[in-house]
Design an enzyme around this catalytic site. Sequence first.
Site, PDB file in Angstrom:
ATOM      1  N   TYR A  17      41.968   5.220 -47.288  1.00  0.00           N
ATOM      2  CA  TYR A  17      40.985   4.273 -46.772  1.00  0.00           C
ATOM      3  C   TYR A  17      40.850   3.146 -47.791  1.00  0.00           C
ATOM      4  O   TYR A  17      40.397   3.367 -48.919  1.00  0.00           O
ATOM      5  CB  TYR A  17      39.662   5.008 -46.581  1.00  0.00           C
ATOM      6  CG  TYR A  17      38.535   4.191 -45.993  1.00  0.00           C
ATOM      7  CD1 TYR A  17      38.681   3.519 -44.791  1.00  0.00           C
ATOM      8  CD2 TYR A  17      37.295   4.133 -46.630  1.00  0.00           C
ATOM      9  CE1 TYR A  17      37.639   2.800 -44.239  1.00  0.00           C
ATOM     10  CE2 TYR A  17      36.245   3.421 -46.086  1.00  0.00           C
ATOM     11  CZ  TYR A  17      36.420   2.759 -44.896  1.00  0.00           C
ATOM     12  OH  TYR A  17      35.380   2.042 -44.355  1.00  0.00           O
ATOM     13  N   TYR A 171      32.137  12.560 -38.758  1.00  0.00           N
ATOM     14  CA  TYR A 171      32.184  12.499 -40.228  1.00  0.00           C
ATOM     15  C   TYR A 171      30.833  12.077 -40.800  1.00  0.00           C
ATOM     16  O   TYR A 171      30.271  12.742 -41.672  1.00  0.00           O
ATOM     17  CB  TYR A 171      33.270  11.507 -40.687  1.00  0.00           C
ATOM     18  CG  TYR A 171      33.252  11.279 -42.182  1.00  0.00           C
ATOM     19  CD1 TYR A 171      33.959  12.125 -43.031  1.00  0.00           C
ATOM     20  CD2 TYR A 171      32.498  10.267 -42.750  1.00  0.00           C
ATOM     21  CE1 TYR A 171      33.917  11.945 -44.412  1.00  0.00           C
ATOM     22  CE2 TYR A 171      32.444  10.087 -44.115  1.00  0.00           C
ATOM     23  CZ  TYR A 171      33.154  10.924 -44.942  1.00  0.00           C
ATOM     24  OH  TYR A 171      33.089  10.754 -46.304  1.00  0.00           O
ATOM     25  N   HIS A 172      30.314  10.959 -40.317  1.00  0.00           N
ATOM     26  CA  HIS A 172      29.087  10.424 -40.893  1.00  0.00           C
ATOM     27  C   HIS A 172      27.856  11.228 -40.494  1.00  0.00           C
ATOM     28  O   HIS A 172      26.809  11.113 -41.136  1.00  0.00           O
ATOM     29  CB  HIS A 172      28.926   8.956 -40.507  1.00  0.00           C
ATOM     30  CG  HIS A 172      30.001   8.084 -41.083  1.00  0.00           C
ATOM     31  ND1 HIS A 172      31.135   7.777 -40.375  1.00  0.00           N
ATOM     32  CD2 HIS A 172      30.131   7.521 -42.300  1.00  0.00           C
ATOM     33  CE1 HIS A 172      31.910   7.025 -41.136  1.00  0.00           C
ATOM     34  NE2 HIS A 172      31.340   6.855 -42.304  1.00  0.00           N
ATOM     35  N   LYS A 540      15.730  -1.644 -47.660  1.00  0.00           N
ATOM     36  CA  LYS A 540      17.189  -1.706 -47.759  1.00  0.00           C
ATOM     37  C   LYS A 540      17.626  -3.154 -47.539  1.00  0.00           C
ATOM     38  O   LYS A 540      17.809  -3.588 -46.399  1.00  0.00           O
ATOM     39  CB  LYS A 540      17.856  -0.773 -46.737  1.00  0.00           C
ATOM     40  CG  LYS A 540      17.727   0.696 -47.118  1.00  0.00           C
ATOM     41  CD  LYS A 540      18.699   1.575 -46.365  1.00  0.00           C
ATOM     42  CE  LYS A 540      20.140   1.295 -46.677  1.00  0.00           C
ATOM     43  NZ  LYS A 540      20.520   1.570 -48.075  1.00  0.00           N
ATOM     44  N   ASP A 544      23.905  -2.921 -46.122  1.00  0.00           N
ATOM     45  CA  ASP A 544      24.204  -1.502 -46.342  1.00  0.00           C
ATOM     46  C   ASP A 544      23.385  -0.652 -45.387  1.00  0.00           C
ATOM     47  O   ASP A 544      22.160  -0.610 -45.455  1.00  0.00           O
ATOM     48  CB  ASP A 544      23.892  -1.127 -47.795  1.00  0.00           C
ATOM     49  CG  ASP A 544      23.941   0.369 -48.036  1.00  0.00           C
ATOM     50  OD1 ASP A 544      24.765   1.042 -47.381  1.00  0.00           O
ATOM     51  OD2 ASP A 544      23.149   0.853 -48.862  1.00  0.00           O
ATOM     52  N   HIS A 546      23.863   2.739 -44.992  1.00  0.00           N
ATOM     53  CA  HIS A 546      23.802   4.152 -45.394  1.00  0.00           C
ATOM     54  C   HIS A 546      22.379   4.440 -45.858  1.00  0.00           C
ATOM     55  O   HIS A 546      22.028   4.226 -47.017  1.00  0.00           O
ATOM     56  CB  HIS A 546      24.805   4.436 -46.508  1.00  0.00           C
ATOM     57  CG  HIS A 546      26.225   4.470 -46.034  1.00  0.00           C
ATOM     58  ND1 HIS A 546      26.990   3.334 -45.944  1.00  0.00           N
ATOM     59  CD2 HIS A 546      27.003   5.491 -45.603  1.00  0.00           C
ATOM     60  CE1 HIS A 546      28.195   3.652 -45.491  1.00  0.00           C
ATOM     61  NE2 HIS A 546      28.229   4.946 -45.267  1.00  0.00           N
TER      62      HIS A 546
END
Length: 672
Positions: A17, A171-172, A540, A544, A546
């Site tokens: 990646y 995945y996340h 935040k 981003d 996440h």
Amino acid sequence: MSGTPRPKDRPWLMRTYAGHSTAEASNELYRRNLAKGQTGLSVAFDLPTQTGYDPDHILARGEVGRVGVPVSHLGDMRRLFQEIPLERMNTSMTINATAMWLLALYQVVAEEHGADAGKLQGTTQNDIVKEYLSRGTHVFPPGPSLRLTTDMIAYTVNHIPKWNPINICSYHLQEAGATPVQEIAFAMSTAVAVLDAVFASGQVPEDRKGDVVARISFFVNAGVRFIEEMCKMRAFGRIWDRITRERYGIKNPKHRRFRYGVQVNSLGLTEAQPENNIQRIVLEMLAVTLSKDARARAVQLPAWNEALGLPRPWDQQWSLRIQQVLAHESDLLEYDDIFEGSHVIESKVAALVEDAEAEIERIQEMGGAMAAVESGYLKARLVASHSERRARIEAGEEKIVGVNCYESTEPNPLTADLDTAIMTVDPENEARVVSALHTWREQRDEGPAEEALGALRKAAVGTDNLMEATLRCARAGVTTGEWAWALRDVFGEYRAPTGVGGAPLSVATEAGSLLASVREKVGKTAADLGGGRLRLLVGKPGLDGHSNGAEQIAVRARDAGFEVVYQGIRLTPEQIVSAAVAEDVHCVGLSILSGSHAELVPDVLERMRTAGAQDIPVIVGGIIPSSDAAALRAAGVAAVFTPKDFGITEIIGRIVDEIRAANTLPPLEVLV
């Protein structure tokens, strides 16, 4: 005869990646990786590209080229794949809200290379549900987002038949705290929502339903509990076979095959003793390669130092070599499934299937995955699961070597010079990318670009497949931001539920516990400041998305007695400071994992001073190299927390300390 090598199966696709700084720099990196034996490309795009902003937008500041490559228009895509034969390449693109746009750019560049679009192979992630839940690069509301996905699937089945138009991405979900059961159930519920929408759209004839199902792929996570993870993959395959056979009537077993790629778990990589990450990566890779009947079709491994910052090419090469040693030096690929007939494995798989199917049924009763997103149910379950995991780590029930046990260590030669142990992006890079964007706009023919955008808006208002209008935009020189804003004008934007309010208490508060002691400290400090409750703003800034760490801080601060102001992701420094002043908070906590802290945090500090709020302490958490942390503290940040600070309750206690210090109150001890 013993010792005689058996014929080997073909290895999985091996990817890294990658992408950073500029299209030119990333192209050089891709060609170098392919020369090292990498067998497919996995493109990382920067956050402005992922969220539909051009590099000169205010929200893109500090984010350009940080976590991936900026692609603003057709010229960037040309440079990204220069001298790479796309007709022979298998390219994975981690892109969701703007997936249709990036696929259009890719197709046009391939055609310019002389490639037949019908022969292109690769994958666009294109799973917007998990963006609402965990990664935060969504743009549009669920309905229009599902339409974009549906149109892309219908288009690729008819025009790019070897392309995987969606990589349903659990995945996340695991990164956000999902248990194996939740990971299976939420991903399968997303697949059902997508397939239902595609077939309901009328764009695919009945006799081609199998072709659609055959192009649905998955992207999963594999944690260090590798037996459980391997069983999870077998359960995934079993449930997918049943759903496609029973719900959609797919008769061909090849169409029903569960096809998945994997990136092993980055959540479990540690900043403390980062050399231990190598054995974690190897164990996680084994979970998705040992079992032939549930083996990944493509594997990409993180680098040992991802918890420290951006990996260097050498670090990525190390991860590629791990795959190559397993595939080419071991005898793994010479045998049939080595777990066939195991009572232990079969029992675990059966339990996962039963529990996951019960959760899938629960989501269907709510109206399906999209309804469960909009109600906040899925997000709240993930936040709760993550809170429970963090509580187990803090209590020592779940052991992480080097973090909450076996913490003594010899000096690490790999990190002796932290400034060279990770790659840094030139801070001047953003200005160069913005300048190049302006040159592109000035030199293009404006008429066709405006006409293409008008046609896109018209198609969005109507019911036409949006891919043709998007291809027209790509060829006309439209930019990423212009494409996305044209659709924002029609569809609007969406702020997903944060899940914080619905998360239950996950840490014990009985007398003598650390949380009870911190609660007492919070109450005493509030009383010392004149009553009411302490107020913490969790912000935040930038792009981003996440938000896992920010959510866990918000939940634990709430449980410790704070009034928490948390408005979710994607805020400008101006918005954060305005909220801090309006809510009269006692502390501002900023969470940034994308590397944009050096740009955005000083901006917040300066705006706090301008607003007369310079006495409110500002703390920062994220993946922040030690030299950057020192610079932030010198600029006025009260405290910096990184992944090594895993004790969330202790962090809340530290926040109270900073509030007391900022208000010249004497320190209070926390008694455990």
